[in-house]
Design a protein around this motif. Structure first.
Motif, short mmCIF file in Angstrom:
data_model
loop_
_atom_site.label_atom_id
_atom_site.label_comp_id
_atom_site.label_asym_id
_atom_site.label_seq_id
_atom_site.Cartn_x
_atom_site.Cartn_y
_atom_site.Cartn_z
N THR A 66 0.78 -1.22 0.14
CA THR A 66 0.01 0.03 0.00
C THR A 66 0.99 1.22 0.04
O THR A 66 1.93 1.23 0.23
N GLU B 174 -7.71 6.44 -1.56
CA GLU B 174 -7.08 7.01 -2.46
C GLU B 174 -6.10 5.68 -3.03
O GLU B 174 -6.18 5.19 -4.12
N ASN B 175 -6.09 4.75 -2.17
CA ASN B 175 -5.38 3.58 -2.40
C ASN B 175 -6.37 2.37 -3.27
O ASN B 175 -5.69 1.98 -4.09
N LEU C 215 -6.62 3.91 -6.58
CA LEU C 215 -5.62 3.56 -7.48
C LEU C 215 -5.58 1.94 -8.21
O LEU C 215 -5.37 1.82 -9.14
N ALA C 216 -5.79 1.06 -7.26
CA ALA C 216 -6.12 -0.36 -7.42
C ALA C 216 -7.21 -0.65 -8.45
O ALA C 216 -7.21 -1.36 -9.20
N ARG D 16 -7.93 0.99 -10.76
CA ARG D 16 -7.65 1.37 -12.21
C ARG D 16 -6.43 0.82 -12.69
O ARG D 16 -5.82 0.85 -13.79
N ARG D 17 -6.21 -0.52 -12.08
CA ARG D 17 -5.15 -1.20 -12.55
C ARG D 17 -5.50 -1.97 -13.71
O ARG D 17 -6.57 -2.40 -13.99
N GLY D 18 -4.61 -1.79 -14.79
CA GLY D 18 -4.86 -2.12 -16.08
C GLY D 18 -5.34 -1.17 -17.25
O GLY D 18 -5.36 -1.44 -18.17
N MET E 33 -7.32 -4.60 -2.35
CA MET E 33 -6.90 -3.94 -3.47
C MET E 33 -6.44 -4.91 -4.70
O MET E 33 -6.71 -4.79 -5.91
N ALA E 34 -5.82 -6.13 -4.40
CA ALA E 34 -5.52 -7.10 -5.17
C ALA E 34 -6.48 -7.58 -6.00
O ALA E 34 -6.45 -8.00 -7.19
#
Lengths: 264, 306
Positions: free
Chosen positions: A93, A101-102, A105-106, A108-110, A161-162
């Motif tokens: 993190t 916010e974290n 961010l996650a 929007r992965r990819g 997040m993952a």
């Protein structure tokens, strides 16, 4: 879902610390497989996960995720397919950014990072619900800096997040090893819930044989840069720690004998 | 010197502090957001001044000159970013290399080590002559204040976007950023470009303000920038939590730095010693976190989840 073909990796080539960490590793995961990975220090468990994640390029071999060859893709590009949780809770993190916010961010992965708002108001409700499922009260602290959370809370958040954007493969690198037993059990329970809920294909490294047996539908044991044991299906269900210890000793005994043979 | 002299000099000092404040915001972006101490800025400040003054002298509009300076600074940042990410050179060394190279570049831009510009012959945006006795909207203090606020608003917006957030994540935890699909190399380069663009913009204002660009005008700029960042954080850190306000604090820190400097000069200290003094002050402040944790740390119980 994942295919590793003849993966080789050597570190510190040409130095006294040269280490042939992966020696022609082969592995095929079916969709929905939850594989636990055990093995001694230096067996190549983390190296395997790092090879899949693309932390560095492999020397030889091919890596396929869902049929697509990702061997040459950089780490951040491969991230589109992967969810990762690390051993150190600090790693997963961004400490100086807040919880939402974290998560944003996650989320929007990819995707391409554009000049649109980093977090939209409409996302927050979804995040709050997901945080609530962790049962840690984080949903009330969405604007707290992640650096203020405990290791267990951070690890649970990293797990969320993952898996926020469903990954093709979830990589868990001893993600409970740095936590106290009680917290570790809780994070593991959360892991099981999330994996079941989203039917995630998962690779989980653990040092704990009990955990390795209790979770997942398949267990692999690594040693000296290769897989020496692969137990699945009914056999995995019936497996006990004694069985595993016995097999572990058997495998390492063999290795010892061969070392001896070499020296002799 | 009388106290009146000091008071009389304050508006000018204030303006100078504001101009350097823009530079300090650039330093903040690399030092605090990207977690890189970027030494390129010592060269970039002069590049900004050199490009601006030569553009003005060739008859360009002052806004065009400022834009060209900004672009030149971004290119300098691109160079450092390229050395750092693509060539794998440690950030500090990459900055030093670019800075050294810029010395020659700056000389070539100006043709000699010093170029002066006359405020009476050119239509400058800011000047030390525009501090007193000019209309309010032409006053350098007003113009630089507006510029710095506009810049802060733009940066506040930018670092709230998806891209800006990903730059913050890159600086905070690159491993996590890559795991979340963020191109950390690209982000570092972009951050360095924005930072150096701001520094060159500040240099362009500075050369107009003082009426000349000099090959040595950026010497020690990084230290002044750091001083402004640290002073701003020390004084306003508890008060300003919002990102935009943090940037404002850096600007205010720069003003305070120049005011203190003015007082020190007024007190009659040998001006040759000023850089040594600045270096010592910044060194002490940078050491504070370490010293605090070593000598004043309260024993904390390691706590897990309850």
């Amino acid at each position: 879902m994942l295919e590793l073909k003849n993966i080789h990796k050597t570190f510190n080539v040409g130095t006294i610390n040269e280490k042939h960490a992966l020696k022609g590793l082969n592995l095929v995961l079916e969709e929905g497989d939850f594989v636990t990975v055990i093995g001694g220090n230096g067996a190549g468990k983390s190296t395997m996960l790092n090879a899949i994640a693309g932390v560095w390029p492999v020397d030889e071999g091919a890596i396929l995720i869902d049929g697509q060859d990702v061997t040459k893709l950089s780490e951040h590009k491969r991230a589109a397919f992967l969810g990762r949780v690390f051993q150190d809770p600090m790693n997963g993190t961004a400490a100086t950014m807040n919880i939402e916010e974290n998560l944003a961010l996650a989320n929007r992965r990819g995707n391409k990072r554009t000049l649109r708002a980093g977090i939209k108001a409409s996302e927050r409700d979804g995040y709050r619900e997901m945080l609530a499922t962790l049962g840690l009260g984080l949903e009330e602290r969405m604007t707290s800096k992640v650096g203020l959370l405990s290791g267990g809370q951070r690890q649970a958040l990293t797990l969320l997040m993952a898996t926020l954007k469903k990954p093709k493969l979830l990589l868990l690198d001893e993600h409970t090893a740095a936590l106290d037993p009680k917290t570790a059990a809780k994070v593991l329970e959360t892991t099981e819930q999330i994996v079941q809920k989203h039917h995630l294909t998962t690779l989980m490294i653990t040092h704990n044989m009990k955990d390795a047996i209790a979770h997942g539908n398949r267990l692999i044991m690594m040693m000296d840069g290769n897989i020496i044991l692969d137990i699945k299906g009914e056999e995995k269900k019936k497996l006990t720690v004694e069985d595993l210890l016995h097999k572990f000793e058997e495998a390492s005994g063999e290795a010892f004998a061969s070392d001896k043979a070499l020296l002799g | 010197m009388s106290i009146m002299n000091l008071i009389g000099a304050m508006p000018g000092t204030f303006a100078q502090g504001l101009i350097w404040g823009i530079m300090a915001i650039g330093v903040y972006i690399t030092f605090r957001i990207l977690d890189i101490a970027d030494l390129t800025v010592d060269g970039t400040l002069c590049t900004g001044g050199a490009v601006c003054i030569m553009a003005l002298m060739s008859g360009k509009n002052v806004w065009v000159a400022l834009l060209l300076a900004l672009i030149a600074g971004m290119l300098a940042g691109l160079a450092t970013g390229f050395l750092h990410t693509f060539m794998g050179i440690p950030a500090i060394l990459a900055g030093i290399l670019t800075q050294l190279g810029l010395y020659s570049v700056n000389l070539k831009i100006m043709g000699k080590s010093n170029q002066a510009i006359n405020v009476d012959q050119f239509d400058l945006l800011v000047s030390l002559r525009y501090i007193k006795g000019v209309s309010f909207v032409k006053n350098t203090l007003f113009i630089v204040s507006v510029l710095i606020i506009v810049l802060i608003v733009i940066l506040y917006w930018f670092f709230g976007t998806e891209l800006g957030s990903s730059i913050r994540a890159t600086g905070c935890n690159a491993k996590m950023a890559r795991a979340q699909g963020i191109n950390t190399s690209f982000n570092r380069v972009l951050g360095l470009m924005i930072s150096n663009g701001l520094v060159a913009f500040s240099g362009a204002l500075l050369c107009q303000y003082q009426g000349f660009a000099d090959i040595n005008m950026g010497r020690g700029a990084i230290v002044i920038g750091l001083a402004a960042v640290i002073i701003g954080e020390a004084i306003f850190g508890k008060l300003f939590r919002n990102f935009g306000l943090k940037l404002l604090a850096v600007g205010l820190g720069s003003i305070i730095y120049y005011m203190v400097l003015q007082v020190v000069i007024w007190l009659g200290i040998d001006t040759d010693l000023l850089k040594l003094l600045s270096a010592c002050v910044v060194a002490v402040f940078l050491a504070v976190p370490t010293l605090k944790s070593r000598y004043f740390a309260k024993p904390v119980k390691r706590g897990g989840d309850k």
